[in-house]
Design an enzyme around this catalytic site. Structure first.
Site, PDB file in Angstrom:
ATOM      1  N   THR A  92       0.697  -1.356   0.129  1.00  0.00           N
ATOM      2  CA  THR A  92       0.109  -0.036   0.117  1.00  0.00           C
ATOM      3  C   THR A  92       0.952   1.157   0.022  1.00  0.00           C
ATOM      4  OG1 THR A  92      -0.177   0.390   2.355  1.00  0.00           O
ATOM      5  CG2 THR A  92      -1.844  -1.326   1.518  1.00  0.00           C
ATOM      6  N   GLY A  93       0.261   2.336  -0.527  1.00  0.00           N
ATOM      7  CA  GLY A  93       1.141   3.549  -0.788  1.00  0.00           C
ATOM      8  C   GLY A  93       2.574   3.298  -1.785  1.00  0.00           C
ATOM      9  N   SER A 121       4.936   5.993  -4.279  1.00  0.00           N
ATOM     10  CA  SER A 121       5.857   6.784  -3.577  1.00  0.00           C
ATOM     11  C   SER A 121       6.716   6.419  -2.705  1.00  0.00           C
ATOM     12  CB  SER A 121       4.993   8.064  -3.241  1.00  0.00           C
ATOM     13  OG  SER A 121       5.950   9.084  -2.930  1.00  0.00           O
ATOM     14  N   GLY A 122       7.848   7.266  -2.411  1.00  0.00           N
ATOM     15  CA  GLY A 122       8.700   7.037  -1.285  1.00  0.00           C
ATOM     16  C   GLY A 122       9.154   5.551  -1.106  1.00  0.00           C
ATOM     17  N   GLY A 153       7.175   3.024  -0.519  1.00  0.00           N
ATOM     18  CA  GLY A 153       6.375   1.877  -0.984  1.00  0.00           C
ATOM     19  C   GLY A 153       6.833   1.689  -2.248  1.00  0.00           C
ATOM     20  N   SER A 194       6.891   4.101  12.954  1.00  0.00           N
ATOM     21  CA  SER A 194       7.856   5.065  12.927  1.00  0.00           C
ATOM     22  C   SER A 194       8.523   5.072  14.374  1.00  0.00           C
ATOM     23  CB  SER A 194       7.415   6.527  12.478  1.00  0.00           C
ATOM     24  OG  SER A 194       7.929   7.404  12.877  1.00  0.00           O
ATOM     25  N   TYR A 252       0.156  12.144  15.215  1.00  0.00           N
ATOM     26  CA  TYR A 252       0.832  11.121  14.289  1.00  0.00           C
ATOM     27  C   TYR A 252       1.689  10.126  15.134  1.00  0.00           C
ATOM     28  CZ  TYR A 252       4.562   9.763  11.024  1.00  0.00           C
ATOM     29  OH  TYR A 252       5.386   8.770  10.241  1.00  0.00           O
TER      30      TYR A 252
END
Ligand code: NAP
Length: 249
Positions: free
Chosen positions: A12-13, A16-17, A19, A137, A150
């Protein structure tokens, strides 16, 4: 290495970045990948880059309806899954006095509610056991300014890897969290600052890292593939930090 020949992997995702880089590494090691995101154009560009072993779906991580459609689509097109990197997420830093219910709901829906219900929907697709990697994270272990919402979402993710591992033990599915430190990705330019402010923030973050640099998406991708492969077969419910020492030293 070619640890994933014939394996079916959801990222998922994946447009970009971290993923996208991880999807590339899975394909390089022989997997077929299914990538998701909200942006159709960048998804199409990513599939073009990934080649014929990649599929895509526009799917909002925070929408239970989209999650159900995605699981159905994977079932129809592939029949089963071997691994998933549940990575889509948003990060906005908001001072306590400026917090809103919308910020709270958007962040929790994308980063916690979506991943939890996605695991619920895709678990039946793991016919031969497998591995699910959640993107956490380093903020889960820290008390950074303006990061309450977050950080709370990522602390929740760390625990989900444990509880979901227990719930899915009988299906032989391992769930682990990978917790990145600051990694150079487009996430910083999505935070609303000018390009100069973004650059300044990234430079400040690099100074905070004991290794004095940001991490790379490849350093994340290699860890995801380790956790998704049988190389990590005795690792379950763990939180693996890839953070240059931010939360370790
Ligand atoms: N970069 C860092 O320093 C850092 C550090 C620790 C953890 N992380 C975590 O790493 C993960 C990936 O972030 P990144 O740094 O690679 O940033 P990124 O390049 O901004 O990627 C974020 C990805 O998530 C997708 N996404 C966001 N909201 C979504 C939604 N509601 N539904 C579906 N897809 C959604 C985006 O796709 P669309 O653009 O199509 O929506 C994009 O593919 C996130 O969970 C983030 O919290 C990042």
């Amino acid at each position: 290495m070619s640890r994933f020949i014939g394996k079916k992997v959801l990222v998922t995702g994946g447009n970009s970045g971290m993923g996208l880089e991880t999807a590339k590494e899975f394909v390089r090691e022989g997997a077929e990948v299914f990538i998701t995101g909200r942006n159709k154009e960048t998804l199409e560009a990513a599939v073009k880059e990934l080649g014929p072993r990649a599929k895509m779906a526009v799917s909002d991580s925070g929408s239970l309806k989209d999650i159900a459609i995605l699981a159905d689509q994977i079932k129809k097109e592939w029949g089963h899954l071997d691994a998933a990197f549940i990575n889509a997420g948003i990060a906005h830093f908001v001072p306590l006095e400026e917090l809103t219910e919308k910020h709270f709901d958007d962040t929790f829906n994308t980063n916690v509610k979506g991943p939890l219900f996605l695991v619920q929907k895709i678990a039946p697709l793991f016919k031969n056991g497998g591995s699910i990697v959640l993107n956490g994270s380093v903020v889960a272990d820290k008390g950074f300014a303006a990061a309450s919402v977050y950080s709370a979402t990522k602390a929740a993710v760390v625990n989900l890897a444990k509880t979901l591992s227990t719930d899915l033990m009988s299906k032989n599915i391992r769930v682990n969290t990978l917790s990145p430190g600051p990694i150079e990705t487009p996430i910083f330019s999505r935070m609303g600052g000018t390009p100069e402010q973004t650059k300044e923030m990234q430079a400040g973050m690099a100074q905070m890292v004991p290794l004095k640099r940001l991490g790379t998406t490849l350093e994340i991708a290699r860890t995801v593939l380790f956790l998704a492969s049988s190389d990590s077969s005795f690792i379950v419910g763990s939180n693996i930090a890839v953070d240059g020492g931010v939360a370790q030293l």
